[in-house]
Scaffold this motif. Structure first.
Motif, PDB file in Angstrom:
ATOM      1  N   THR A 113      34.933  42.521  48.915  1.00 20.76           N
ATOM      2  CA  THR A 113      36.146  43.218  48.480  1.00 20.76           C
ATOM      3  C   THR A 113      36.874  42.439  47.399  1.00 20.76           C
ATOM      4  O   THR A 113      37.364  43.008  46.415  1.00 20.76           O
ATOM      5  CB  THR A 113      37.084  43.443  49.684  1.00 20.76           C
ATOM      6  OG1 THR A 113      36.389  44.164  50.701  1.00 20.76           O
ATOM      7  CG2 THR A 113      38.312  44.230  49.254  1.00 20.76           C
ATOM      8  N   ARG A 114      36.929  41.110  47.580  1.00 15.63           N
ATOM      9  CA  ARG A 114      37.609  40.286  46.573  1.00 15.63           C
ATOM     10  C   ARG A 114      36.895  40.365  45.225  1.00 15.63           C
ATOM     11  O   ARG A 114      37.541  40.468  44.177  1.00 15.63           O
ATOM     12  CB  ARG A 114      37.689  38.841  47.057  1.00 15.63           C
ATOM     13  CG  ARG A 114      38.725  38.599  48.143  1.00 15.63           C
ATOM     14  CD  ARG A 114      39.011  37.121  48.307  1.00 15.63           C
ATOM     15  NE  ARG A 114      37.827  36.402  48.796  1.00 15.63           N
ATOM     16  CZ  ARG A 114      37.554  36.199  50.082  1.00 15.63           C
ATOM     17  NH1 ARG A 114      38.378  36.668  51.016  1.00 15.63           N
ATOM     18  NH2 ARG A 114      36.480  35.530  50.444  1.00 15.63           N
ATOM     19  N   TRP A 115      35.567  40.325  45.246  1.00 17.29           N
ATOM     20  CA  TRP A 115      34.818  40.436  43.997  1.00 17.29           C
ATOM     21  C   TRP A 115      34.996  41.815  43.368  1.00 17.29           C
ATOM     22  O   TRP A 115      35.084  41.945  42.143  1.00 17.29           O
ATOM     23  CB  TRP A 115      33.332  40.163  44.250  1.00 17.29           C
ATOM     24  CG  TRP A 115      32.994  38.708  44.304  1.00 17.29           C
ATOM     25  CD1 TRP A 115      32.658  37.961  45.395  1.00 17.29           C
ATOM     26  CD2 TRP A 115      32.985  37.797  43.197  1.00 17.29           C
ATOM     27  NE1 TRP A 115      32.431  36.659  45.063  1.00 17.29           N
ATOM     28  CE2 TRP A 115      32.620  36.523  43.699  1.00 17.29           C
ATOM     29  CE3 TRP A 115      33.252  37.919  41.838  1.00 17.29           C
ATOM     30  CZ2 TRP A 115      32.511  35.395  42.887  1.00 17.29           C
ATOM     31  CZ3 TRP A 115      33.145  36.803  41.018  1.00 17.29           C
ATOM     32  CH2 TRP A 115      32.776  35.564  41.539  1.00 17.29           C
ATOM     33  N   ALA A 116      35.043  42.833  44.217  1.00 17.55           N
ATOM     34  CA  ALA A 116      35.251  44.190  43.693  1.00 17.55           C
ATOM     35  C   ALA A 116      36.608  44.299  43.005  1.00 17.55           C
ATOM     36  O   ALA A 116      36.731  44.865  41.909  1.00 17.55           O
ATOM     37  CB  ALA A 116      35.142  45.204  44.823  1.00 17.55           C
ATOM     38  N   ILE A 117      37.639  43.741  43.630  1.00 17.67           N
ATOM     39  CA  ILE A 117      38.975  43.769  43.033  1.00 17.67           C
ATOM     40  C   ILE A 117      38.994  42.975  41.729  1.00 17.67           C
ATOM     41  O   ILE A 117      39.606  43.388  40.737  1.00 17.67           O
ATOM     42  CB  ILE A 117      40.016  43.210  44.024  1.00 17.67           C
ATOM     43  CG1 ILE A 117      40.140  44.129  45.241  1.00 17.67           C
ATOM     44  CG2 ILE A 117      41.367  43.031  43.344  1.00 17.67           C
ATOM     45  CD1 ILE A 117      41.039  43.584  46.324  1.00 17.67           C
ATOM     46  N   LEU A 118      38.295  41.838  41.718  1.00 19.61           N
ATOM     47  CA  LEU A 118      38.258  40.996  40.531  1.00 19.61           C
ATOM     48  C   LEU A 118      37.639  41.730  39.346  1.00 19.61           C
ATOM     49  O   LEU A 118      38.150  41.662  38.215  1.00 19.61           O
ATOM     50  CB  LEU A 118      37.481  39.717  40.829  1.00 19.61           C
ATOM     51  CG  LEU A 118      37.321  38.727  39.659  1.00 19.61           C
ATOM     52  CD1 LEU A 118      38.685  38.206  39.216  1.00 19.61           C
ATOM     53  CD2 LEU A 118      36.411  37.569  40.063  1.00 19.61           C
ATOM     54  N   PHE A 119      36.545  42.444  39.589  1.00 16.01           N
ATOM     55  CA  PHE A 119      35.864  43.143  38.498  1.00 16.01           C
ATOM     56  C   PHE A 119      36.572  44.446  38.104  1.00 16.01           C
ATOM     57  O   PHE A 119      36.473  44.879  36.958  1.00 16.01           O
ATOM     58  CB  PHE A 119      34.413  43.449  38.895  1.00 16.01           C
ATOM     59  CG  PHE A 119      33.503  42.256  38.791  1.00 16.01           C
ATOM     60  CD1 PHE A 119      33.122  41.773  37.551  1.00 16.01           C
ATOM     61  CD2 PHE A 119      33.052  41.608  39.922  1.00 16.01           C
ATOM     62  CE1 PHE A 119      32.285  40.671  37.435  1.00 16.01           C
ATOM     63  CE2 PHE A 119      32.223  40.509  39.817  1.00 16.01           C
ATOM     64  CZ  PHE A 119      31.833  40.025  38.584  1.00 16.01           C
ATOM     65  N   LEU A 120      37.271  45.067  39.063  1.00 17.20           N
ATOM     66  CA  LEU A 120      37.947  46.325  38.764  1.00 17.20           C
ATOM     67  C   LEU A 120      39.310  46.116  38.116  1.00 17.20           C
ATOM     68  O   LEU A 120      39.817  47.014  37.438  1.00 17.20           O
ATOM     69  CB  LEU A 120      38.118  47.147  40.041  1.00 17.20           C
ATOM     70  CG  LEU A 120      36.864  47.817  40.604  1.00 17.20           C
ATOM     71  CD1 LEU A 120      37.165  48.471  41.946  1.00 17.20           C
ATOM     72  CD2 LEU A 120      36.322  48.845  39.621  1.00 17.20           C
ATOM     73  N   ALA A 121      39.901  44.959  38.315  1.00 14.44           N
ATOM     74  CA  ALA A 121      41.254  44.719  37.801  1.00 14.44           C
ATOM     75  C   ALA A 121      41.351  44.862  36.285  1.00 14.44           C
ATOM     76  O   ALA A 121      42.265  45.550  35.798  1.00 14.44           O
ATOM     77  CB  ALA A 121      41.748  43.348  38.259  1.00 14.44           C
ATOM     78  N   PRO A 122      40.480  44.247  35.477  1.00 10.68           N
ATOM     79  CA  PRO A 122      40.619  44.391  34.007  1.00 10.68           C
ATOM     80  C   PRO A 122      40.539  45.829  33.512  1.00 10.68           C
ATOM     81  O   PRO A 122      41.416  46.263  32.755  1.00 10.68           O
ATOM     82  CB  PRO A 122      39.474  43.523  33.461  1.00 10.68           C
ATOM     83  CG  PRO A 122      39.211  42.532  34.538  1.00 10.68           C
ATOM     84  CD  PRO A 122      39.430  43.268  35.820  1.00 10.68           C
ATOM     85  N   PRO A 123      39.506  46.624  33.921  1.00 11.45           N
ATOM     86  CA  PRO A 123      39.484  48.008  33.426  1.00 11.45           C
ATOM     87  C   PRO A 123      40.643  48.843  33.940  1.00 11.45           C
ATOM     88  O   PRO A 123      41.152  49.714  33.217  1.00 11.45           O
ATOM     89  CB  PRO A 123      38.137  48.556  33.930  1.00 11.45           C
ATOM     90  CG  PRO A 123      37.724  47.657  35.031  1.00 11.45           C
ATOM     91  CD  PRO A 123      38.288  46.316  34.703  1.00 11.45           C
ATOM     92  N   LEU A 124      41.096  48.594  35.178  1.00 11.46           N
ATOM     93  CA  LEU A 124      42.238  49.343  35.694  1.00 11.46           C
ATOM     94  C   LEU A 124      43.511  48.982  34.937  1.00 11.46           C
ATOM     95  O   LEU A 124      44.344  49.856  34.653  1.00 11.46           O
ATOM     96  CB  LEU A 124      42.419  49.066  37.193  1.00 11.46           C
ATOM     97  CG  LEU A 124      41.369  49.690  38.121  1.00 11.46           C
ATOM     98  CD1 LEU A 124      41.618  49.269  39.557  1.00 11.46           C
ATOM     99  CD2 LEU A 124      41.384  51.220  38.005  1.00 11.46           C
ATOM    100  N   ALA A 125      43.659  47.712  34.591  1.00  9.83           N
ATOM    101  CA  ALA A 125      44.826  47.308  33.805  1.00  9.83           C
ATOM    102  C   ALA A 125      44.773  47.930  32.412  1.00  9.83           C
ATOM    103  O   ALA A 125      45.793  48.378  31.876  1.00  9.83           O
ATOM    104  CB  ALA A 125      44.881  45.783  33.709  1.00  9.83           C
ATOM    105  N   LEU A 126      43.580  47.964  31.825  1.00  8.75           N
ATOM    106  CA  LEU A 126      43.425  48.589  30.512  1.00  8.75           C
ATOM    107  C   LEU A 126      43.733  50.077  30.574  1.00  8.75           C
ATOM    108  O   LEU A 126      44.410  50.629  29.693  1.00  8.75           O
ATOM    109  CB  LEU A 126      42.004  48.362  30.002  1.00  8.75           C
ATOM    110  CG  LEU A 126      41.676  48.928  28.619  1.00  8.75           C
ATOM    111  CD1 LEU A 126      42.546  48.259  27.562  1.00  8.75           C
ATOM    112  CD2 LEU A 126      40.198  48.717  28.302  1.00  8.75           C
TER     113      LEU A 126
END
Length: 291
Positions: free
Chosen positions: A5-18
């Motif tokens: 879950t932590r890795w998923a959040i880490l990878f999803l955070a940049p595109p979601l922020a964009l």
């Protein structure tokens, strides 16, 4: 919280922020402005509720722009996918001719719409344009005209230029889809006595439905946000005959300086896009489950 879950959040955070910065936040700001009488002159904006939306639907130019945009989208649903699928079917082999044609046909998709517009302006040039020269050479000089300045031909002239590029987009996607269809399925149908057309209609087309959904969705988005090509070729003229909704938003915002009204029209366009693309996604999933 697990490591996955932590890795998923880490990878999803940049595109979601964009996405939030480029889409979500501007959309919310446009929605807020649509309920005000904000202008580009820096005056204080007052809350006016749904007044901008009532004015938009009561404005004949807005209604005309909506009709032009929807007609453009309908034409986009019918012509580029059909031509793209036909071209992909004919060029799916690896022969030297097919490879050469695919390389040549890929050119429009790597060109910006402004460049595409300039190419077609030269083609439609009333004096020395390629189209009028061809008509004169084959004895049809009576049909020569200023294609982009004539109210009866301007829309179709600009649409053809846009459809030229979108057909290539559809062809590329269909070529990728055709490559995923197992050869054994078509061979089995041919062994059972099916003609080439029957194989295409009953085997190829149903298996390409997910690709068709993507093609139609992309074409819908491209048609609804089409600004570059129309502005480069006609700027919405003549007499607003090619004024799509993005062109209208530009006119209201930068010429009439009405931020609130332009935001309301943008929200209407956004809602239309959501309905059309959402409907296409629902249709694609339903048809895929049916298959």
């Amino acid at each position: 919280m697990t490591s996955t879950t932590r890795w998923a959040i880490l990878f999803l955070a940049p595109p979601l922020a964009l996405f939030a910065g480029a889409v979500a936040v501007p959309t919310v700001m446009a929605l807020q402005l649509s309920f005000t009488d904000a202008t580009l002159l820096g005056d204080a904006a007052d809350w006016i509720g749904l007044e901008n939306f009532r004015d938009a639907f009561g404005d004949q130019h807005v209604r005309k722009s909506i009709r032009i945009t929807l007609l453009w989208t309908l034409g986009g649903f019918l012509i580029p996918p059909a031509l793209g699928l036909g071209a992909a079917t004919m060029l799916q082999s690896n022969s030297r001719f097919a490879v050469t044609m695919k390389s040549a046909l890929f050119v429009p998709i790597v060109m910006s719409l402004v460049v595409v517009g300039q190419v077609w302006i030269w083609i439609y040039e009333p004096g020395d344009g390629l189209l009028n020269r061809i008509l004169g050479a084959v004895g049809l000089g009576g049909l020569e005209q200023a294609w982009l300045a004539n109210r009866s031909t301007a829309f179709f002239a600009v649409f053809i230029a846009w459809a030229w590029q979108q057909t290539v987009l559809a062809m590329i996607l269909y070529l990728a889809g055709l490559a995923t269809i197992p050869v054994t399925l078509t061979e089995a149908a041919q062994v059972d006595g099916a003609t080439r057309f029957q194989v295409f209609r009953q085997v190829t087309v149903p298996l390409l439905r997910p690709v068709t959904t993507v093609v139609l969705s992309l074409i819908a988005i491209n048609s609804l946000r089409n600004f570059d090509l129309v502005y480069a070729m006609t700027r919405g003229g003549p007499v607003r005959e090619t004024e799509t909704m993005p062109i209208l938003v530009y006119r209201v915002l930068f010429r009439e300086l009405e931020r609130g009204r332009a935001s309301a029209i943008s929200i209407i366009l956004f809602a239309v896009t959501l309905v059309i693309v959402g409907g296409l996604t629902w249709w694609g999933r339903r048809r895929s489950h049916a298959v």
